[in-house]
Design a protein around this motif. Structure first.
Motif, PDB file in Angstrom:
ATOM      1  N   UNK A  75       0.850  -1.188   0.000  1.00 56.10           N
ATOM      2  CA  UNK A  75       0.000   0.000   0.000  1.00 56.10           C
ATOM      3  C   UNK A  75       0.891   1.245   0.000  1.00 56.10           C
ATOM      4  N   UNK A  76       0.362   2.315  -0.586  1.00 51.38           N
ATOM      5  CA  UNK A  76       1.081   3.588  -0.684  1.00 51.38           C
ATOM      6  C   UNK A  76       0.576   4.508   0.425  1.00 51.38           C
ATOM      7  N   UNK A  77       1.501   5.208   1.076  1.00 50.38           N
ATOM      8  CA  UNK A  77       1.143   6.144   2.152  1.00 50.38           C
ATOM      9  C   UNK A  77       1.649   7.550   1.833  1.00 50.38           C
ATOM     10  N   UNK A  78       1.129   8.505   2.585  1.00 53.03           N
ATOM     11  CA  UNK A  78       1.542   9.896   2.434  1.00 53.03           C
ATOM     12  C   UNK A  78       0.333  10.788   2.211  1.00 53.03           C
TER      13      UNK A  78
ATOM     14  N   UNK B  59      -4.869   7.057   8.536  1.00 55.47           N
ATOM     15  CA  UNK B  59      -4.057   7.445   7.372  1.00 55.47           C
ATOM     16  C   UNK B  59      -3.456   8.840   7.572  1.00 55.47           C
ATOM     17  N   UNK B  62      -0.572   9.132   9.826  1.00 52.93           N
ATOM     18  CA  UNK B  62       0.655   8.649   9.174  1.00 52.93           C
ATOM     19  C   UNK B  62       1.162   9.621   8.113  1.00 52.93           C
ATOM     20  N   UNK B  63       0.703  10.868   8.157  1.00 52.73           N
ATOM     21  CA  UNK B  63       0.976  11.798   7.042  1.00 52.73           C
ATOM     22  C   UNK B  63       2.462  11.941   6.711  1.00 52.73           C
ATOM     23  N   UNK B  65       4.767   9.616   6.948  1.00 52.68           N
ATOM     24  CA  UNK B  65       5.382   8.344   6.532  1.00 52.68           C
ATOM     25  C   UNK B  65       4.965   8.096   5.092  1.00 52.68           C
ATOM     26  N   UNK B  66       5.846   8.358   4.144  1.00 56.44           N
ATOM     27  CA  UNK B  66       5.439   8.308   2.735  1.00 56.44           C
ATOM     28  C   UNK B  66       5.915   7.028   2.058  1.00 56.44           C
ATOM     29  N   UNK B  67       5.361   6.772   0.888  1.00 55.25           N
ATOM     30  CA  UNK B  67       5.849   5.684   0.035  1.00 55.25           C
ATOM     31  C   UNK B  67       5.202   4.338   0.318  1.00 55.25           C
ATOM     32  N   UNK B  68       5.785   3.310  -0.293  1.00 52.66           N
ATOM     33  CA  UNK B  68       5.247   1.940  -0.244  1.00 52.66           C
ATOM     34  C   UNK B  68       5.556   1.234   1.056  1.00 52.66           C
ATOM     35  N   UNK B  69       4.582   0.500   1.553  1.00 48.87           N
ATOM     36  CA  UNK B  69       4.801  -0.374   2.706  1.00 48.87           C
ATOM     37  C   UNK B  69       4.027  -1.670   2.497  1.00 48.87           C
ATOM     38  N   UNK B  71       1.715  -4.056   4.293  1.00 46.16           N
ATOM     39  CA  UNK B  71       0.823  -3.900   5.448  1.00 46.16           C
ATOM     40  C   UNK B  71       0.233  -5.255   5.811  1.00 46.16           C
TER      41      UNK B  71
END
Ligand code: FE2
Ligand code: FE2
Ligand code: FE2
Ligand code: FE2
Ligand code: FE2
Ligand code: FE2
Lengths: 184, 184
Positions: A75-78, B59, B62-63, B65-69, B71
């Motif tokens: 999943x993508x975050x940000x 979400x 978590x602003x 913390x960017x990019x792919x993870x 989960x």
């Protein structure tokens, strides 16, 4: 329905990924509106709905797998500005197009899992339309402009997504225009 | 925003869990309508929206913390009849109430992660209302009856959910009734 463990795990992973894509597009759509790009907001909302169609299709393909599972999904975050969010959206779509759905599809075909073959095919083809639409939006927002948009039409059967046009029949799943949902 | 890896991982896991809860409740709500329990369908749709509020809150926490993870989230599967689906819903809510949110909350407090403390608290308290509502619905559907329902009100700030009543102020987050969304 699904018989083999590997395809069941891939369906669960894809379901988790689509479920999270829905939520981040809804959040990013609201942010686009706040940033002064309401049409990009509509695009995010429409594509979120397409991801909901994919999530529901994967979930139903798993109908005979009951109970709790630990689901691992990319999943993508940000939560950044709308250009950054569109970049995140494109990265997620392109991962699904180039890596995830081709890999899951080839395993499903090898295992003769017909429901999974169909739901992965629908998602893969729809993501191609999503990537294109998000790229157009990114080009526009980078110049400081909202996209031009009358409406976005989304197929409730396969998630195919098209801007400012209503096809007579869905080019992916072949269903007639009555099954499309319109976002404006 | 979040500083510590363990709380960030817990926020991502909870976000994945809430995102999947939203999708299964939307699917199970449609199934309840097909099974002849339209009010249970409205309840599922309203509580799905509450899970969307939780997903969005996690979400946004978590602003930074960017990019792919990757989960990993617990999720409930199964597309059965409405009694089975309500049992699945109750199991998921009770896991969050008894295990997941207490554990994530105690870690967030230990790490002084204020945004996570708040979003986990909102979710934990709202899930208690969800479990109660789903249990009432299960009792009714087991007897072959739809639930009685005028409307369901959901707080858009914390996900608190109440049937046939509109509080002046949300008992969880304290916001006034204008922030509630009504489902009927
Ligand atoms: Fe998708
Ligand atoms: Fe997509
Ligand atoms: Fe379609
Ligand atoms: Fe929740
Ligand atoms: Fe809940
Ligand atoms: Fe509230």
């Amino acid at each position: 329905m699904v018989e083999n463990d590997m395809t069941a795990e891939n369906l669960r992973s894809a379901y988790g990924g689509e479920s999270q894509a829905y939520q981040r597009y809804m959040v990013w759509g609201e942010k686009a509106e706040e940033d002064g790009f309401p049409n990009v907001g509509v695009l995010f909302e429409a594509i979120a709905y397409a991801e909901q169609v994919h999530a529901a299709n994967h979930f139903k393909a798993l109908e005979n797998v009951k109970g709790d599972h630990l689901v691992a999904s990319g999943a993508v975050f940000g939560y950044g500005d709308t250009v950054e969010n569109l970049e995140g959206a494109i990265a997620g779509e392109d991962h699904e197009i180039e890596q995830m759905y081709p890999a899951y599809s080839i395993v499903a075909k090898n295992q003769k899992e017909n429901d999974a073959i169909k739901t992965f095919h629908y998602a893969l083809e729809a993501e191609k339309a999503h990537s294109k639409l998000f790229n157009e939006a990114k080009d526009s927002v980078e110049e400081g402009n909202d996209i031009e948009l009358e409406e976005v039409n989304v197929c409730s059967v396969c998630g195919y997504t098209i801007k400012d046009e209503m096809p007579d029949y869905c080019p992916i799943c072949g269903e007639p225009d009555e099954v499309f949902e319109t976002f404006a």
